[in-house]
Design a protein around this motif. Structure first.
Motif, PDB file in Angstrom:
ATOM      1  N   ASN A   1       5.330   9.777   3.578  1.00 55.02           N
ATOM      2  CA  ASN A   1       4.874   8.977   2.277  1.00 55.02           C
ATOM      3  C   ASN A   1       5.653   8.263   1.712  1.00 55.02           C
ATOM      4  O   ASN A   1       6.698   8.344   1.467  1.00 55.02           O
ATOM      5  CB  ASN A   1       4.375  10.335   1.538  1.00 55.02           C
ATOM      6  CG  ASN A   1       3.212  11.114   1.946  1.00 55.02           C
ATOM      7  OD1 ASN A   1       2.956  11.241   3.042  1.00 55.02           O
ATOM      8  ND2 ASN A   1       2.580  11.811   0.878  1.00 55.02           N
ATOM      9  N   GLY A   2       5.010   6.924   1.802  1.00 54.37           N
ATOM     10  CA  GLY A   2       5.833   5.895   1.154  1.00 54.37           C
ATOM     11  C   GLY A   2       5.055   4.665   0.967  1.00 54.37           C
ATOM     12  O   GLY A   2       3.851   4.448   1.015  1.00 54.37           O
TER      13      GLY A   2
ATOM     14  N   VAL B   1      -3.485   7.719   9.452  1.00 56.58           N
ATOM     15  CA  VAL B   1      -2.729   7.154   8.136  1.00 56.58           C
ATOM     16  C   VAL B   1      -3.752   7.435   7.238  1.00 56.58           C
ATOM     17  O   VAL B   1      -4.962   7.147   7.135  1.00 56.58           O
ATOM     18  CB  VAL B   1      -2.579   5.459   8.403  1.00 56.58           C
ATOM     19  CG1 VAL B   1      -2.041   4.889   7.031  1.00 56.58           C
ATOM     20  CG2 VAL B   1      -1.740   5.057   9.548  1.00 56.58           C
ATOM     21  N   THR B   2      -3.164   7.801   5.977  1.00 58.38           N
ATOM     22  CA  THR B   2      -4.064   7.853   4.874  1.00 58.38           C
ATOM     23  C   THR B   2      -3.465   6.865   3.643  1.00 58.38           C
ATOM     24  O   THR B   2      -2.189   7.083   3.401  1.00 58.38           O
ATOM     25  CB  THR B   2      -3.757   9.430   4.326  1.00 58.38           C
ATOM     26  OG1 THR B   2      -4.147  10.584   5.172  1.00 58.38           O
ATOM     27  CG2 THR B   2      -4.769   9.802   2.984  1.00 58.38           C
TER      28      THR B   2
ATOM     29  N   GLY C   1       4.202  12.778  -3.033  1.00 58.18           N
ATOM     30  CA  GLY C   1       4.776  13.574  -1.800  1.00 58.18           C
ATOM     31  C   GLY C   1       5.642  12.514  -1.316  1.00 58.18           C
ATOM     32  O   GLY C   1       5.953  12.834   0.076  1.00 58.18           O
ATOM     33  N   GLU C   2       6.195  11.664  -1.999  1.00 62.42           N
ATOM     34  CA  GLU C   2       7.168  10.625  -1.562  1.00 62.42           C
ATOM     35  C   GLU C   2       8.272  11.271  -0.377  1.00 62.42           C
ATOM     36  O   GLU C   2       9.147  12.078  -0.888  1.00 62.42           O
ATOM     37  CB  GLU C   2       7.748   9.703  -2.372  1.00 62.42           C
ATOM     38  CG  GLU C   2       8.644   8.526  -1.718  1.00 62.42           C
ATOM     39  CD  GLU C   2       8.995   7.501  -2.919  1.00 62.42           C
ATOM     40  OE1 GLU C   2       9.544   6.481  -2.624  1.00 62.42           O
ATOM     41  OE2 GLU C   2       8.806   7.873  -4.050  1.00 62.42           O
ATOM     42  N   GLY C   3       8.397  10.553   0.919  1.00 62.10           N
ATOM     43  CA  GLY C   3       9.615  11.384   1.550  1.00 62.10           C
ATOM     44  C   GLY C   3       9.124  11.246   3.075  1.00 62.10           C
ATOM     45  O   GLY C   3       8.178  11.035   3.299  1.00 62.10           O
ATOM     46  N   HIS C   4      10.208  11.816   4.009  1.00 62.62           N
ATOM     47  CA  HIS C   4       9.972  11.911   5.392  1.00 62.62           C
ATOM     48  C   HIS C   4      10.219  13.373   5.749  1.00 62.62           C
ATOM     49  O   HIS C   4      11.465  13.924   5.421  1.00 62.62           O
ATOM     50  CB  HIS C   4      10.803  11.243   6.142  1.00 62.62           C
ATOM     51  CG  HIS C   4      10.700  11.199   7.669  1.00 62.62           C
ATOM     52  ND1 HIS C   4       9.685  10.721   8.199  1.00 62.62           N
ATOM     53  CD2 HIS C   4      11.396  11.441   8.517  1.00 62.62           C
ATOM     54  CE1 HIS C   4       9.666  10.976   9.422  1.00 62.62           C
ATOM     55  NE2 HIS C   4      10.880  11.593   9.925  1.00 62.62           N
ATOM     56  N   TYR C   5       9.327  14.192   6.107  1.00 63.82           N
ATOM     57  CA  TYR C   5       9.600  15.595   6.387  1.00 63.82           C
ATOM     58  C   TYR C   5       8.691  16.115   7.636  1.00 63.82           C
ATOM     59  O   TYR C   5       7.871  15.468   8.004  1.00 63.82           O
ATOM     60  CB  TYR C   5       9.421  16.557   5.224  1.00 63.82           C
ATOM     61  CG  TYR C   5       8.070  15.849   4.418  1.00 63.82           C
ATOM     62  CD1 TYR C   5       6.740  16.462   4.427  1.00 63.82           C
ATOM     63  CD2 TYR C   5       8.330  14.995   3.345  1.00 63.82           C
ATOM     64  CE1 TYR C   5       5.569  16.031   3.734  1.00 63.82           C
ATOM     65  CE2 TYR C   5       7.034  14.548   2.653  1.00 63.82           C
ATOM     66  CZ  TYR C   5       5.932  15.040   2.818  1.00 63.82           C
ATOM     67  OH  TYR C   5       4.613  14.518   2.295  1.00 63.82           O
ATOM     68  N   ALA C   6       9.101  17.159   7.950  1.00 65.97           N
ATOM     69  CA  ALA C   6       8.233  17.860   8.980  1.00 65.97           C
ATOM     70  C   ALA C   6       6.852  18.024   8.827  1.00 65.97           C
ATOM     71  O   ALA C   6       6.462  18.416   7.643  1.00 65.97           O
ATOM     72  CB  ALA C   6       9.388  19.242   9.648  1.00 65.97           C
ATOM     73  N   TRP C   7       6.216  18.153   9.844  1.00 70.16           N
ATOM     74  CA  TRP C   7       4.756  18.387   9.841  1.00 70.16           C
ATOM     75  C   TRP C   7       3.930  19.283  10.818  1.00 70.16           C
ATOM     76  O   TRP C   7       4.824  19.511  11.680  1.00 70.16           O
ATOM     77  CB  TRP C   7       3.956  17.079   9.371  1.00 70.16           C
ATOM     78  CG  TRP C   7       2.374  17.170   8.976  1.00 70.16           C
ATOM     79  CD1 TRP C   7       1.464  16.894   9.539  1.00 70.16           C
ATOM     80  CD2 TRP C   7       2.201  17.190   7.488  1.00 70.16           C
ATOM     81  NE1 TRP C   7       0.443  16.972   8.794  1.00 70.16           N
ATOM     82  CE2 TRP C   7       0.655  17.284   7.554  1.00 70.16           C
ATOM     83  CE3 TRP C   7       3.096  17.612   6.494  1.00 70.16           C
ATOM     84  CZ2 TRP C   7       0.227  17.326   6.283  1.00 70.16           C
ATOM     85  CZ3 TRP C   7       2.288  17.593   5.296  1.00 70.16           C
ATOM     86  CH2 TRP C   7       0.920  17.759   5.251  1.00 70.16           C
ATOM     87  N   ASP C   8       3.183  19.787  10.994  1.00 66.13           N
ATOM     88  CA  ASP C   8       2.572  20.878  11.682  1.00 66.13           C
ATOM     89  C   ASP C   8       1.274  20.501  12.355  1.00 66.13           C
ATOM     90  O   ASP C   8       0.628  21.246  13.026  1.00 66.13           O
ATOM     91  CB  ASP C   8       2.366  22.212  11.025  1.00 66.13           C
ATOM     92  CG  ASP C   8       1.356  22.154  10.149  1.00 66.13           C
ATOM     93  OD1 ASP C   8       0.826  21.168   9.677  1.00 66.13           O
ATOM     94  OD2 ASP C   8       0.853  23.310   9.763  1.00 66.13           O
TER      95      ASP C   8
ATOM     96  N   SER D   1       0.877  -1.133  -0.117  1.00 70.29           N
ATOM     97  CA  SER D   1       0.167   0.014   0.104  1.00 70.29           C
ATOM     98  C   SER D   1       0.893   1.217   0.083  1.00 70.29           C
ATOM     99  O   SER D   1       2.107   1.438   0.801  1.00 70.29           O
ATOM    100  CB  SER D   1      -1.062   0.013   1.103  1.00 70.29           C
ATOM    101  OG  SER D   1      -1.685  -1.075   1.248  1.00 70.29           O
ATOM    102  N   TYR D   2       0.431   2.300  -0.735  1.00 72.49           N
ATOM    103  CA  TYR D   2       1.064   3.657  -0.697  1.00 72.49           C
ATOM    104  C   TYR D   2       0.418   4.520   0.362  1.00 72.49           C
ATOM    105  O   TYR D   2      -0.844   4.665   0.158  1.00 72.49           O
ATOM    106  CB  TYR D   2       1.099   4.133  -2.008  1.00 72.49           C
ATOM    107  CG  TYR D   2       2.056   5.412  -2.015  1.00 72.49           C
ATOM    108  CD1 TYR D   2       3.619   5.346  -2.169  1.00 72.49           C
ATOM    109  CD2 TYR D   2       1.666   6.809  -2.212  1.00 72.49           C
ATOM    110  CE1 TYR D   2       4.186   6.435  -1.896  1.00 72.49           C
ATOM    111  CE2 TYR D   2       2.511   7.785  -2.130  1.00 72.49           C
ATOM    112  CZ  TYR D   2       3.884   7.650  -2.258  1.00 72.49           C
ATOM    113  OH  TYR D   2       4.663   8.677  -1.980  1.00 72.49           O
ATOM    114  N   ILE D   3       0.888   4.757   1.340  1.00 72.67           N
ATOM    115  CA  ILE D   3       0.157   5.681   2.396  1.00 72.67           C
ATOM    116  C   ILE D   3       0.970   6.877   2.953  1.00 72.67           C
ATOM    117  O   ILE D   3       2.235   7.308   2.499  1.00 72.67           O
ATOM    118  CB  ILE D   3       0.115   4.710   3.643  1.00 72.67           C
ATOM    119  CG1 ILE D   3       1.770   4.368   4.213  1.00 72.67           C
ATOM    120  CG2 ILE D   3      -0.589   3.448   3.347  1.00 72.67           C
ATOM    121  CD1 ILE D   3       1.959   5.242   5.198  1.00 72.67           C
ATOM    122  N   GLY D   4       0.325   7.758   3.275  1.00 74.74           N
ATOM    123  CA  GLY D   4       0.890   8.977   4.193  1.00 74.74           C
ATOM    124  C   GLY D   4       0.479   8.970   5.601  1.00 74.74           C
ATOM    125  O   GLY D   4      -0.510   8.439   5.824  1.00 74.74           O
TER     126      GLY D   4
END
Length: 201
Positions: A125-126, A98-99, A109-116, A79-82
């Motif tokens: 996202n991966g 989980v989306t 939007g693949e990757g790992h990054y800061a969120w608010d 599965s591709y998830i966010g």
């Protein structure tokens, strides 16, 4: 025809996620989360998390994305998830939501990054790799350049996305608004909860 529609939607939401990443990278525009107070074909007013009423202009460039709940079983290997997360210690993360994206959005939007969403939260996202069952799901999520081990406790919101429309918006609906780059008074993307849910991102 349906395949074409999903592909076009996947592209549109890819732009949405790319815009979100750009905000994280230092743009001054920020995401607004709240409930709709008033809506017209040209303007939306929401009550944000601080209780302030905030208005945005709607135009032909505004994209709409509906979100609806799905079962934990929607998360499968491949599965591709966010996933918005916070640190859980020991090199692992704890999911806040989980989306589960449709297949047409693989790589968006693949990757790992800061969120608010919360202090010290991040977004991953991966693609889901290994899954185990122990006090909820524990999943390994891989992306270009890395991977994260994420625990999904029982009760964490799990949603999927689908093409949305302005007609679905009315007072009381919970939304997540991404302002337009360089024009913070315009709404570039509006994610809204279906079936009474709050967009968990």
């Amino acid at each position: 025809m349906r395949h074409s529609s999903l592909a076009q939607f996947g592209l549109a939401l890819s732009f949405c996620i790319a815009a979100a990443q750009a905000v994280c990278a230092g743009q001054t525009e920020s995401r607004i989360r709240g409930s709709i107070l008033a809506i017209s074909p040209h303007q939306i007013t929401v009550n944000d998390r601080t209780g302030e009423a905030v208005s945005f202009i709607l135009d032909d460039a505004t994209h709409y994305v509906g979100e609806k709940p799905v079962a934990l079983t929607a998360i499968q290997p491949g599965s591709y998830i966010g996933c918005a997360t916070v640190p859980a210690g020991g090199g692992t993360l704890r999911a806040l939501e989980v989306t589960v994206f449709p297949p047409s959005m693989q790589g968006a939007g693949e990757g790992h990054y800061a969120w608010d969403l919360l202090p010290h939260s991040s977004m991953t996202n991966g693609t889901v790799g290994h899954l185990s069952h122990a006090d909820g799901e524990v999943m390994t999520v891989t992306y270009d350049g890395g991977e994260q081990k994420i625990r999904v406790p029982h009760g964490v919101p799990i949603v999927t996305v689908e093409p949305g429309t302005l007609r679905a918006l009315h007072p009381g609906v919970k939304v997540l608004i991404l302002p337009a780059k360089g024009a913070p008074g315009h709404a570039a993307r509006i994610l809204y909860g279906e079936q009474g849910i709050t967009p968990p991102q």
